[in-house]
Design an enzyme around this catalytic site. Structure first.
Site, PDB file in Angstrom:
ATOM      1  N   THR A   1      48.226  41.698  27.187  1.00 58.90           N
ATOM      2  CA  THR A   1      49.108  40.534  27.228  1.00 58.90           C
ATOM      3  C   THR A   1      48.387  39.275  26.763  1.00 58.90           C
ATOM      4  OG1 THR A   1      50.331  41.530  29.061  1.00 58.90           O
ATOM      5  CG2 THR A   1      50.628  39.167  28.711  1.00 58.90           C
TER       6      THR A   1
ATOM      7  N   LEU B   1      55.162  40.125  37.987  1.00 57.72           N
ATOM      8  CA  LEU B   1      54.319  40.805  38.973  1.00 57.72           C
ATOM      9  C   LEU B   1      54.547  40.251  40.370  1.00 57.72           C
ATOM     10  CD1 LEU B   1      50.980  41.126  36.970  1.00 57.72           C
ATOM     11  CD2 LEU B   1      52.420  42.995  37.760  1.00 57.72           C
TER      12      LEU B   1
ATOM     13  N   THR C   1      44.543  40.345  41.863  1.00 57.04           N
ATOM     14  CA  THR C   1      44.723  41.226  40.703  1.00 57.04           C
ATOM     15  C   THR C   1      44.997  40.397  39.451  1.00 57.04           C
ATOM     16  OG1 THR C   1      47.081  41.452  41.249  1.00 57.04           O
ATOM     17  CG2 THR C   1      45.595  43.176  42.060  1.00 57.04           C
TER      18      THR C   1
ATOM     19  N   ARG D   1      43.020  37.022  37.724  1.00 55.93           N
ATOM     20  CA  ARG D   1      41.806  36.772  36.949  1.00 55.93           C
ATOM     21  C   ARG D   1      40.705  36.324  37.902  1.00 55.93           C
ATOM     22  NH1 ARG D   1      43.971  39.425  33.819  1.00 55.93           N
ATOM     23  NH2 ARG D   1      44.496  39.026  31.619  1.00 55.93           N
TER      24      ARG D   1
ATOM     25  N   ASP E   1      40.235  43.018  42.315  1.00 57.40           N
ATOM     26  CA  ASP E   1      40.201  43.958  41.199  1.00 57.40           C
ATOM     27  C   ASP E   1      39.648  43.299  39.943  1.00 57.40           C
ATOM     28  OD1 ASP E   1      40.839  46.560  40.005  1.00 57.40           O
ATOM     29  OD2 ASP E   1      42.329  45.437  38.847  1.00 57.40           O
TER      30      ASP E   1
ATOM     31  N   GLU F   1      33.165  40.411  33.394  1.00 59.89           N
ATOM     32  CA  GLU F   1      33.503  41.843  33.382  1.00 59.89           C
ATOM     33  C   GLU F   1      32.948  42.526  32.135  1.00 59.89           C
ATOM     34  OE1 GLU F   1      37.697  41.369  35.886  1.00 59.89           O
ATOM     35  OE2 GLU F   1      37.783  41.778  33.750  1.00 59.89           O
TER      36      GLU F   1
ATOM     37  N   HIS G   1      38.650  46.419  37.758  1.00 56.09           N
ATOM     38  CA  HIS G   1      39.764  46.002  36.901  1.00 56.09           C
ATOM     39  C   HIS G   1      40.659  47.196  36.526  1.00 56.09           C
ATOM     40  CE1 HIS G   1      41.001  42.554  34.019  1.00 56.09           C
ATOM     41  NE2 HIS G   1      42.045  43.322  34.291  1.00 56.09           N
ATOM     42  N   ILE G   2      41.112  47.909  37.549  1.00 53.72           N
ATOM     43  CA  ILE G   2      41.907  49.119  37.317  1.00 53.72           C
ATOM     44  C   ILE G   2      43.321  49.029  37.896  1.00 53.72           C
ATOM     45  CG2 ILE G   2      40.026  50.759  36.979  1.00 53.72           C
ATOM     46  CD1 ILE G   2      41.705  50.327  40.374  1.00 53.72           C
ATOM     47  N   ALA G   3      43.687  47.886  38.469  1.00 55.03           N
ATOM     48  CA  ALA G   3      45.028  47.774  39.050  1.00 55.03           C
ATOM     49  C   ALA G   3      46.114  48.037  38.017  1.00 55.03           C
ATOM     50  CB  ALA G   3      45.221  46.395  39.680  1.00 55.03           C
ATOM     51  N   TRP G   4      45.897  47.606  36.783  1.00 58.50           N
ATOM     52  CA  TRP G   4      46.882  47.747  35.708  1.00 58.50           C
ATOM     53  C   TRP G   4      46.942  49.168  35.153  1.00 58.50           C
ATOM     54  CZ3 TRP G   4      45.864  49.368  30.671  1.00 58.50           C
ATOM     55  CH2 TRP G   4      44.511  49.567  30.371  1.00 58.50           C
TER      56      TRP G   4
END
Length: 317
Positions: A74, A158, A232, A234, A258, A263, A284-287
């Site tokens: 995005t 979200l 979740t 930034r 997350d 990163e 950073h795996i929530a998405w």
């Protein structure tokens, strides 16, 4: 039409790229592309697909064949949009693909914290139940989330999805107004009131000059000592040391993150200290449920298909 994917390994091996391959005559996928490789990897491409690889003005000016950039995300900050526009290069992104995945992650963290599932499992693994006098071993117990107040900061798709699930659990949902807003909109509360009332604060706002360090020493001091913070969005929205101090001093009860401001993080990142037991960090795996990743790739393929027939769908430029 020749398309290249610059960083396929930012996706799981379980997802398929065939939907994208079907839209082009030639497809080249690179696991990763470093700064020195960008120009060579893009040289003969008419379509470049990038998740996180940066496309600068210097690079774009050297790619006369390039007609479409598909950002497999995005956010668009990895592409020089002004340079792309000047070169007549179309740019498209994707959005909305991760809403179910992120929503599920938020509640997996909330439920894990309030139900204490891992601790109860450990009680059995350590033989405490087997040696107990009663049919159940309470341990540290569990707490219902029904009736708890969830404050949502950032009320886009979200935030709305998280609110809907929270209401199904019987939670009270409040939506925070922007901190510097001159007027509080209907069905919102001030930022400070939201923090004061919340049992759980869930962050879903973008990173910009108004939200960097939004969660700092002052805002954390407003929260209940029993409150939970979930991020979740930034990493830079949270001031690292302020959160470390708040957790160590039990100013808030728990945080589930997350995302971090760097990163992947450096090994000595302040939030990766081993002595913060009331902090959970994931990479950073929530998405990134398998379904979410596939939806994203399907949207990239759709963007290419629309471009070929002259439809400006999901177009930034």
């Amino acid at each position: 039409m020749h398309a290249v994917f610059l960083d396929q390994h930012t996706f799981s091996e379980q997802v398929s790229f065939t939907v994208i391959e079907a839209q082009v005559d030639q497809f080249t996928g690179y696991p990763l592309t470093n700064t020195e490789q960008v120009l060579a990897h893009c040289q003969n491409a008419e379509v470049v697909i990038t998740n996180k690889v940066v496309l600068t003005k210097e690079i774009l000016c050297q790619l006369p064949k390039l007609s479409l950039i598909c950002i497999a995300a995005t956010g668009t900050n990895n592409v020089d949009l002004l340079a792309a526009k000047a070169q007549g290069i179309a740019v498209a992104n994707v959005s909305g693909y991760s809403t179910p995945s992120v929503t599920q992650y938020v509640f997996s963290q909330i439920l894990a914290h309030f139900s204490n599932i891992s601790q109860h499992h450990n009680n059995v693994a350590q033989g405490k139940w087997q040696q107990h006098h009663s049919f159940c071993y309470h341990g540290i117990g569990s707490t219902e989330i029904a009736g708890k107040t969830l404050a949502i900061i950032g009320y886009g798709a979200l935030g709305k999805s998280v609110a809907k699930v929270a209401q199904a659990f019987g939670m009270k949902v409040i939506v925070a107004e922007r901190p510097k807003a001159a007027k509080i909109r209907d069905n919102r509360v001030s930022f400070t009131c939201a923090l004061k009332q919340a049992d759980i604060v869930s962050l879903h706002c973008p990173e910009n000059e108004d939200t960097i360090n939004l969660i700092n020493s002052e805002s954390l001091a407003l929260m209940k000592p029993t409150a939970m913070l979930v991020n979740t969005a930034r990493g830079a929205i949270i001031n690292n040391m302020a959160l470390v101090n708040a957790l160590k001093n039990k100013q808030i009860a728990y945080a589930a993150l997350d995302v971090l401001d760097q990163e992947p993080p450096r090994p000595n990142h302040p939030l990766l200290q081993p002595n913060i037991p009331n902090l959970s960090i994931t990479a950073h795996i929530a998405w990134a449920s398998f379904e979410s990743q596939q939806r994203l790739l399907d949207l990239v393929a759709s963007n290419i298909a629309n471009y070929k027939v002259g439809k400006a769908v999901n177009r930034i430029i």
